[in-house]
Design a protein around this motif. Structure first.
Motif, PDB file in Angstrom:
ATOM      1  N   GLY A  18       0.841  -0.608   0.369  1.00  0.00           N
ATOM      2  CA  GLY A  18      -0.463  -0.234   0.163  1.00  0.00           C
ATOM      3  C   GLY A  18       0.882   1.416  -0.076  1.00  0.00           C
ATOM      4  O   GLY A  18       0.288   2.287   0.595  1.00  0.00           O
ATOM      5  N   SER A  19       1.684   0.960  -0.801  1.00  0.00           N
ATOM      6  CA  SER A  19       2.340   2.614  -0.711  1.00  0.00           C
ATOM      7  C   SER A  19       1.560   4.036  -1.596  1.00  0.00           C
ATOM      8  O   SER A  19       0.386   3.145  -2.005  1.00  0.00           O
ATOM      9  CB  SER A  19       4.074   2.450  -1.808  1.00  0.00           C
ATOM     10  N   VAL A  20       1.876   4.651  -0.646  1.00  0.00           N
ATOM     11  CA  VAL A  20       0.760   5.763  -1.332  1.00  0.00           C
ATOM     12  C   VAL A  20       1.792   6.586  -2.283  1.00  0.00           C
ATOM     13  O   VAL A  20       2.453   6.180  -3.094  1.00  0.00           O
ATOM     14  CB  VAL A  20       0.928   6.999  -0.109  1.00  0.00           C
ATOM     15  N   ASP A  24      -0.808  11.805  -3.512  1.00  0.00           N
ATOM     16  CA  ASP A  24      -1.890  11.808  -2.057  1.00  0.00           C
ATOM     17  C   ASP A  24      -0.541  13.161  -0.902  1.00  0.00           C
ATOM     18  O   ASP A  24      -2.079  13.153  -0.503  1.00  0.00           O
ATOM     19  CB  ASP A  24      -2.297  10.303  -1.448  1.00  0.00           C
ATOM     20  N   ASN A  68       6.146   1.351   8.100  1.00  0.00           N
ATOM     21  CA  ASN A  68       4.694   1.244   8.273  1.00  0.00           C
ATOM     22  C   ASN A  68       3.742   2.572   7.585  1.00  0.00           C
ATOM     23  O   ASN A  68       3.469   3.347   8.201  1.00  0.00           O
ATOM     24  CB  ASN A  68       3.854   1.162   9.269  1.00  0.00           C
ATOM     25  N   ASP A  70       1.985   5.772   6.237  1.00  0.00           N
ATOM     26  CA  ASP A  70       0.725   6.176   5.326  1.00  0.00           C
ATOM     27  C   ASP A  70       0.888   7.359   5.227  1.00  0.00           C
ATOM     28  O   ASP A  70       2.190   7.973   5.589  1.00  0.00           O
ATOM     29  CB  ASP A  70      -0.069   5.948   6.648  1.00  0.00           C
ATOM     30  N   GLU A  72      -0.300  10.449   6.296  1.00  0.00           N
ATOM     31  CA  GLU A  72      -0.344  10.920   7.677  1.00  0.00           C
ATOM     32  C   GLU A  72       1.165  11.323   8.386  1.00  0.00           C
ATOM     33  O   GLU A  72       1.232  12.729   8.937  1.00  0.00           O
ATOM     34  CB  GLU A  72      -0.372  10.678   8.572  1.00  0.00           C
TER      35      GLU A  72
END
Length: 88
Positions: A18-20, A24, A68, A70, A72
């Protein structure tokens, strides 16, 4: 003030986990910071080899590798990097 470089790993493991996308990250940055940050993708950061960096997906903000990752915690790391730069 130099720009903060953000490198998003798009290697197989990071991509699958799930790399951004750069879009994004840009979308979550306050408008006044967008011009101070360069967000790019890289084929591999080789962070998987270093157990101290956490788990995929990985991102490098300046010289700091974030596991990890994301949106944020990437934006938070950008703020921290910019604050450190202004102190110097």
């Amino acid at each position: 003030m130099s720009k903060i470089t953000v490198e998003i790993c798009t290697g197989t493991t990071c991509y699958v986990l799930g790399s951004v996308s750069p879009a994004d990250v840009y979308a979550r940055l306050p408008g006044e910071l967008v011009g101070q940050v360069d967000v790019n993708t890289v084929s591999c950061l080789k962070a998987c080899c270093n157990k101290n960096d956490g788990q995929a997906p990985f991102v490098r903000v300046g010289t700091r590798v974030i596991g990890n990752a994301d949106v944020e915690n990437i934006v938070e790391a950008v703020f921290n990097a910019l604050q450190q730069e202004t102190r110097q």
